[in-house]
Design a protein around this motif. Structure first.
Motif, PDB file in Angstrom:
ATOM      1  N   VAL A  20     -14.089 -11.550   0.845  1.00  0.00           N
ATOM      2  CA  VAL A  20     -14.383 -11.598   2.222  1.00  0.00           C
ATOM      3  C   VAL A  20     -13.605 -12.597   2.798  1.00  0.00           C
ATOM      4  O   VAL A  20     -12.769 -12.224   3.899  1.00  0.00           O
ATOM      5  N   ALA A  21     -13.575 -13.833   2.333  1.00  0.00           N
ATOM      6  CA  ALA A  21     -12.695 -14.980   2.970  1.00  0.00           C
ATOM      7  C   ALA A  21     -11.165 -14.655   2.827  1.00  0.00           C
ATOM      8  O   ALA A  21     -10.356 -15.094   3.738  1.00  0.00           O
ATOM      9  N   ALA A  25      -8.419 -14.279   5.785  1.00  0.00           N
ATOM     10  CA  ALA A  25      -7.408 -15.166   5.966  1.00  0.00           C
ATOM     11  C   ALA A  25      -6.071 -14.273   6.173  1.00  0.00           C
ATOM     12  O   ALA A  25      -5.218 -14.349   7.025  1.00  0.00           O
ATOM     13  N   ALA A  26      -6.157 -13.117   5.620  1.00  0.00           N
ATOM     14  CA  ALA A  26      -5.052 -12.002   5.671  1.00  0.00           C
ATOM     15  C   ALA A  26      -5.028 -11.388   7.314  1.00  0.00           C
ATOM     16  O   ALA A  26      -4.182 -11.223   7.592  1.00  0.00           O
ATOM     17  N   ILE A  35       3.807 -10.753   8.769  1.00  0.00           N
ATOM     18  CA  ILE A  35       3.979  -9.831   7.870  1.00  0.00           C
ATOM     19  C   ILE A  35       3.787 -10.645   6.378  1.00  0.00           C
ATOM     20  O   ILE A  35       4.056 -11.505   5.943  1.00  0.00           O
ATOM     21  N   LEU A  36       2.599 -10.092   5.761  1.00  0.00           N
ATOM     22  CA  LEU A  36       2.218 -10.647   4.633  1.00  0.00           C
ATOM     23  C   LEU A  36       2.991 -10.066   3.228  1.00  0.00           C
ATOM     24  O   LEU A  36       2.749  -8.866   3.054  1.00  0.00           O
ATOM     25  N   ARG A  37       3.508 -10.972   2.665  1.00  0.00           N
ATOM     26  CA  ARG A  37       4.368 -10.287   1.481  1.00  0.00           C
ATOM     27  C   ARG A  37       3.453 -10.265   0.166  1.00  0.00           C
ATOM     28  O   ARG A  37       3.923  -9.500  -0.865  1.00  0.00           O
ATOM     29  N   LYS A  38       3.030 -11.514  -0.146  1.00  0.00           N
ATOM     30  CA  LYS A  38       2.261 -11.496  -1.539  1.00  0.00           C
ATOM     31  C   LYS A  38       1.189 -12.646  -1.367  1.00  0.00           C
ATOM     32  O   LYS A  38       1.075 -13.350  -0.476  1.00  0.00           O
ATOM     33  N   ILE A  39       0.144 -12.305  -2.241  1.00  0.00           N
ATOM     34  CA  ILE A  39      -0.872 -13.187  -2.345  1.00  0.00           C
ATOM     35  C   ILE A  39      -1.066 -13.609  -3.966  1.00  0.00           C
ATOM     36  O   ILE A  39      -0.934 -12.702  -4.554  1.00  0.00           O
ATOM     37  N   TYR A  69      -0.448 -17.593   0.013  1.00  0.00           N
ATOM     38  CA  TYR A  69       0.061 -16.550   0.716  1.00  0.00           C
ATOM     39  C   TYR A  69       1.292 -16.570   1.185  1.00  0.00           C
ATOM     40  O   TYR A  69       1.801 -17.822   1.733  1.00  0.00           O
ATOM     41  N   HIS A  70       2.408 -15.794   0.954  1.00  0.00           N
ATOM     42  CA  HIS A  70       3.739 -15.649   1.161  1.00  0.00           C
ATOM     43  C   HIS A  70       3.939 -14.705   2.363  1.00  0.00           C
ATOM     44  O   HIS A  70       3.272 -13.741   2.239  1.00  0.00           O
ATOM     45  N   LEU A  71       4.222 -15.202   3.560  1.00  0.00           N
ATOM     46  CA  LEU A  71       4.339 -14.492   4.675  1.00  0.00           C
ATOM     47  C   LEU A  71       5.439 -14.634   5.445  1.00  0.00           C
ATOM     48  O   LEU A  71       6.261 -15.927   5.474  1.00  0.00           O
ATOM     49  N   ASP A  72       5.804 -13.737   6.550  1.00  0.00           N
ATOM     50  CA  ASP A  72       6.922 -14.099   7.230  1.00  0.00           C
ATOM     51  C   ASP A  72       6.341 -13.865   8.960  1.00  0.00           C
ATOM     52  O   ASP A  72       5.594 -13.014   9.288  1.00  0.00           O
TER      53      ASP A  72
END
Length: 150
Positions: A20-21, A25-26, A35-39, A69-72
């Motif tokens: 859930v946490a 965050a996502a 844009i969430l690329r990878k966790i 978290y990898h994000l743009d």
């Protein structure tokens, strides 16, 4: 859009609460048009220093789960995501880093070249040619010392 890495230290939770946490965050990222690329799960590790618990008369945190978290997203939105995560009670600490671009300035991707079979691509042909020019890393030495098995 710049690329970022968001590192979360999440207090030690049971698996359903941890899920859930992580979703929360996502959602901070996705709700702000990121844009969430990878966790990546970096595991649960002991903290090198006790971190105070915001709950009165509660034990300080000694262990945490680490997630990357990898994000743009844009820089302003990244600051907002960071603040949202910092206000969440399940997150012990939150850091973010801007990732350097791995592509050179004049890089152009051509889809036609990428769709060719590997043996026909120029980049693969260069590697094959380089491998042919390279001398072997081993030395056979004196062939007279080699016995033949009959």
């Amino acid at each position: 859009m710049p690329a970022y890495e968001l590192l979360l230290q999440i207090r030690k939770l049971q698996r359903p609460d941890l899920t859930v946490a992580l979703k929360r965050a996502a959602n901070f990222i996705l709700d702000n048009n990121g844009i969430l690329r990878k966790i990546e799960n970096l595991g649960t590790q002991p903290l090198h220093q006790r971190v105070g618990n915001p709950v009165p008369n509660a034990k300080p945190y000694t262990e945490a789960s680490f997630f990357l978290y990898h994000l743009d997203t844009s820089p302003d939105v990244m600051r907002k995501i960071h603040e949202d995560c910092r206000r969440d009670n399940d997150f012990v600490r939150v850091w973010w880093v801007k990732k350097a671009s791995e592509l050179p300035d004049g890089y152009q991707c051509t889809l036609e070249e990428e769709m060719k079979p590997p043996a026909l691509r120029q980049s693969v042909q260069k590697l094959i040619e380089e491998g042919r020019r390279k001398e072997p890393a081993y030395d056979m030495g004196d062939k007279a010392n080699v016995r033949q098995i009959a």
